[in-house]
Design a protein around this motif. Structure first.
Motif, PDB file in Angstrom:
ATOM      1  N   SER A 111      -6.444  16.413   7.428  1.00  6.32           N
ATOM      2  CA  SER A 111      -6.859  17.625   8.132  1.00  6.32           C
ATOM      3  C   SER A 111      -8.343  17.908   7.926  1.00  6.32           C
ATOM      4  O   SER A 111      -9.042  18.342   8.859  1.00  6.32           O
ATOM      5  N   PHE A 133      -7.238  23.860   9.094  1.00  6.03           N
ATOM      6  CA  PHE A 133      -6.063  24.661   8.725  1.00  6.03           C
ATOM      7  C   PHE A 133      -4.940  24.479   9.741  1.00  6.03           C
ATOM      8  O   PHE A 133      -3.771  24.347   9.380  1.00  6.03           O
ATOM      9  N   SER A 137      -1.165  22.832   9.022  1.00  6.21           N
ATOM     10  CA  SER A 137      -0.023  23.679   9.376  1.00  6.21           C
ATOM     11  C   SER A 137       0.900  22.956  10.352  1.00  6.21           C
ATOM     12  O   SER A 137       2.130  22.916  10.158  1.00  6.21           O
ATOM     13  N   ASN A 140       3.146  20.067   9.039  1.00  5.44           N
ATOM     14  CA  ASN A 140       4.361  20.514   8.349  1.00  5.44           C
ATOM     15  C   ASN A 140       5.315  21.246   9.283  1.00  5.44           C
ATOM     16  O   ASN A 140       6.537  21.138   9.142  1.00  5.44           O
ATOM     17  N   ILE A 141       4.785  21.978  10.262  1.00  2.00           N
ATOM     18  CA  ILE A 141       5.654  22.653  11.222  1.00  2.00           C
ATOM     19  C   ILE A 141       6.450  21.647  12.037  1.00  2.00           C
ATOM     20  O   ILE A 141       7.660  21.816  12.248  1.00  2.00           O
ATOM     21  N   LEU A 235       5.272  27.346  16.516  1.00  2.00           N
ATOM     22  CA  LEU A 235       4.526  28.196  15.597  1.00  2.00           C
ATOM     23  C   LEU A 235       5.328  29.433  15.222  1.00  2.00           C
ATOM     24  O   LEU A 235       5.385  29.817  14.042  1.00  2.00           O
ATOM     25  N   GLY A 239       6.916  29.599  11.659  1.00  2.00           N
ATOM     26  CA  GLY A 239       6.120  30.539  10.892  1.00  2.00           C
ATOM     27  C   GLY A 239       6.891  31.771  10.460  1.00  2.00           C
ATOM     28  O   GLY A 239       6.843  32.168   9.284  1.00  2.00           O
TER      29      GLY A 239
END
Length: 328
Positions: A111, A133, A137, A140-141, A235, A239
């Protein structure tokens, strides 16, 4: 449209399909399989690691584009190395499960490499930090959300289609080749799964989606929230599910079945129906983004934020209906 823009997606699709077919035989021979269980949404033993087909196709596409456009060769090389790092640690984890920390370290490194590409292209450290960032994210999402047939690949394909429509060509080819790679894999995973994507594919897809969004944010004046509409279904589900688990004091890094897509399956919906439901919502988001992209910048900010708020509200409403104490 120049011939390479027609041939490259077709070659990418064919390569993804061929490597995925090879991965099925490799997984069977190596006994690389996922077993059914309480935390799983499938009922039969299934080979895993098929996402290597998507990865191979995208590395191939990066190589071709670097040859065709030498000015972008270095950025493409750095991005491809980051992709191989994410896919490589996922491939290792598919064969021999690793602790979370080494995997996260590799994800962070890849990243940061993407953030470095953004910094070099724009000179904007805030945009570079945001894209880095976003990458860690989404890696992993996509891993969290890869739990039923066709879901992760179809969502990435739709993001690719959205980017292909929104970006001017030749930049739009990046979205087209991601969509093509996913479509080469999907017949082996949807509606019946002959092979699962595995961590090698799910993490790589998150990185690829992040790369497309970073490309859009660096080369257009569209509001960033509008770009985030494209992966917003993942997301929001990932999230807010994570936030809910943290607030309840649960061990949020442990496997679970609390995402909405998992709850739909537990309530009797088929994998195909749930995947199509999510795809329909994302396709609506693509159309929404295309429409707002033609409006002034302020409308883009308002539209992107409004879409996110509406999706979050819908998530909360559905969670109330799908969760109860007996389920937990």
């Amino acid at each position: 449209m120049p011939t390479p823009f027609l041939l490259l997606p077709l070659a990418t699709l064919a390569l993804a399909a061929w490597v995925t077919w090879l991965a099925i035989h490799y997984a069977i021979r190596r006994r690389l399989v996922d077993l059914p269980g309480e935390r799983r949404s499938h009922q039969v033993t299934t080979p895993r690691g098929g996402g290597i087909g998507i990865v191979a196709s995208q590395v191939f596409a990066c190589s071709v584009l670097a040859f065709l456009y030498p000015a972008y060769a270095f950025a493409l090389l750095v991005f491809a190395v980051g992709l191989l790092l994410v896919a490589g640690i996922g491939w290792w984890d598919d064969h021999r499960p690793l602790p979370a920390l080494p995997r996260l370290g590799v994800h962070l490194l890849a990243s940061l490499m993407l953030g470095g590409v953004v910094l070099g292209a724009t000179g904007d450290p805030l945009k570079a930090a945001f894209c880095a960032f976003l990458a860690v994210s989404l890696i992993n999402i996509w891993n969290f959300m890869d739990g039923i047939n066709g879901l992760a690949a179809s969502q990435a394909a739709l993001v690719g289609i959205g980017v292909a429509v929104l970006l001017p060509w030749p930049l739009g080819i990046a979205g087209a080749v991601l969509a093509a790679g996913c479509l080469g894999f999907l017949p082996f995973n949807f509606p019946r799964a002959r092979i699962f994507m595995g961590d090698v594919g799910s993490g790589a897809l998150g990185y690829l989606v992040a790369g497309l969004l970073a490309l859009g944010m660096c080369t257009t004046v569209l509001a960033p929230p509008l770009w985030l509409v494209l992966p917003s279904v993942f997301l929001v589900d990932a999230g807010f599910t994570l936030l809910a688990r943290i607030l309840k004091g649960e061990r949020w890094m442990q496997p679970h079945t609390q995402h909405l897509y998992q709850r739909f399956v537990k309530r009797g919906r088929s994998h195909a129906i749930v995947t199509v439901m999510y795809a329909s919502l994302t396709l609506s988001g693509v159309a929404f983004t295309v429409f707002f992209s033609s409006l002034p910048l302020g409308w883009g900010w308002a539209g992107g934020l409004g879409w996110g708020a509406a999706l979050a509200a819908a998530w909360g409403f559905l969670r109330i209906g799908l969760f109860n104490k007996d389920d937990d």
